[in-house]
Design a protein around this motif. Sequence first.
Motif, PDB file in Angstrom:
ATOM      1  N   ARG A   1      -0.368   9.583   7.943  1.00 51.53           N
ATOM      2  CA  ARG A   1      -1.320  11.496   6.961  1.00 51.53           C
ATOM      3  C   ARG A   1       0.163  11.318   5.974  1.00 51.53           C
ATOM      4  N   TYR A   2       0.524  12.319   5.263  1.00 48.03           N
ATOM      5  CA  TYR A   2       1.017  12.499   4.645  1.00 48.03           C
ATOM      6  C   TYR A   2       1.139  14.352   4.621  1.00 48.03           C
ATOM      7  N   SER A   3       2.075  14.900   4.284  1.00 51.19           N
ATOM      8  CA  SER A   3       2.371  16.175   5.084  1.00 51.19           C
ATOM      9  C   SER A   3       2.099  17.320   3.627  1.00 51.19           C
TER      10      SER A   3
ATOM     11  N   ASN B   1      -8.747   1.650   3.259  1.00 47.33           N
ATOM     12  CA  ASN B   1      -7.627   1.311   3.449  1.00 47.33           C
ATOM     13  C   ASN B   1      -6.309   1.073   2.430  1.00 47.33           C
ATOM     14  N   ARG B   2      -5.555   1.116   2.908  1.00 45.77           N
ATOM     15  CA  ARG B   2      -4.022   1.650   1.725  1.00 45.77           C
ATOM     16  C   ARG B   2      -3.119   0.152   2.620  1.00 45.77           C
ATOM     17  N   PRO B   3      -2.226  -0.493   2.382  1.00 47.08           N
ATOM     18  CA  PRO B   3      -0.997  -1.654   3.052  1.00 47.08           C
ATOM     19  C   PRO B   3       0.075   0.152   3.260  1.00 47.08           C
ATOM     20  N   ALA B   4       0.882   0.006   3.947  1.00 52.48           N
ATOM     21  CA  ALA B   4       1.670   0.249   4.102  1.00 52.48           C
ATOM     22  C   ALA B   4       2.620   0.159   2.969  1.00 52.48           C
ATOM     23  N   HIS B   5       3.359   1.379   2.899  1.00 48.95           N
ATOM     24  CA  HIS B   5       4.125   1.511   1.436  1.00 48.95           C
ATOM     25  C   HIS B   5       4.499   2.631   1.033  1.00 48.95           C
ATOM     26  N   ILE B   6       6.016   2.679  -0.363  1.00 50.61           N
ATOM     27  CA  ILE B   6       6.786   4.705   0.038  1.00 50.61           C
ATOM     28  C   ILE B   6       6.263   3.790  -0.626  1.00 50.61           C
ATOM     29  N   HIS B   7       6.265   5.711  -1.677  1.00 55.67           N
ATOM     30  CA  HIS B   7       6.483   6.104  -3.226  1.00 55.67           C
ATOM     31  C   HIS B   7       7.481   6.625  -3.736  1.00 55.67           C
ATOM     32  N   PHE B   8       7.792   6.615  -4.800  1.00 55.26           N
ATOM     33  CA  PHE B   8       8.820   7.434  -5.107  1.00 55.26           C
ATOM     34  C   PHE B   8       8.857   7.633  -6.826  1.00 55.26           C
TER      35      PHE B   8
HETATM   36 FE    FE Z   1       0.477   6.745  -0.063  1.00 53.19          FE
END
Ligand code: FE
Length: 305
Positions: free
Chosen positions: A158-160, A213-220
């Motif tokens: 989950r995203y804050s 579903n999305r695979p594990a990821h980090i946004h920039f």
């Molecule tokens: Fe995301």
Amino acid sequence: MNELTQAELLERVNTSRIADGNPRVREITARIVSDLFKTIDQFDVQPDEFWAAVDWFSRLGSSGQTGLITAGLGFDRLLDIREDEADRATGRAAGTPRAIEGPLYVPDAPLSRGEVHLDEGSAPRGEAFVMEGRVVDVNGKPLPEAMVEVWHADENGRYSHFAPGLSPFSLRRRILVDEQARYRFRSFLPPGYAIPPASPTSELFEALGRHGNRPAHIHFLVSSRGMRTLTTQVNIPGDTFIDDDFAFATRDGLIVELEPNTAPTGYESLGVKEPFTRVRFDFVMQQAAELSESKPQARMARALD
Ligand code: FE
Ligand code: MBD
């Protein structure tokens, strides 16, 4: 006069006006309305089906999930593909590949210089993870004014700001690089993301027989004066959904390599003492071709500017 055929109705919808309006909006609207008239006719869409769809749109809007639908139906990636094509055509294809922003960015996250513990103050959530590197231009020149904004999901995907109960700006930070254009942050490896169950988005995806579903990821979101703002993501290898992302965002060049680091000297300021997982990744930015390209703005701010 008021007995209209379908074709006459369409013609009137698309041409009636008392002012010029916006010609581009007029043209595109006419095309979309024409396509929908055709769809309704071809599939013999019944009034109950039509109004159920309208109700779905209303619920989608009030749920704030429109950005999940654009991603899941491929529009976000389409825009990236089109920008990539334009870049290739103009000889500008260089640097770190772009990847979709997604709908879960929040501006003005807490700011740090050089490094940050993304997960400061919370109980450890799995093995420590450090990602580090530099922000450089396409010739490898460091960009010591660059800003790296980073955001990722919590241990439950989950995203804050978007999921209830998470503290404000949890797992969201802005890092101003150091004088050698280096950034680094400590966090944990996030899991993937799944669309909210029992929501307008999940209703559509169930009806389409698709997963969300999305695979594990980090946004920039990386910005620097005079450089083209770079919106991207990295993927964490080994995820089941890495080639089956519901948002179609996985790209070559953005799947990072996890290195076990067993001798964590030099990481004391991030509180890392145990062996940890490390990712090295440099962000390579293009020169901005015009001022607007270098605005450190997210997609909605840019669009509404
Ligand atoms: Fe995301
Ligand atoms: C996400 O975390 C995301 O990155 C995208 C693109 C869509 C939905 C959730």
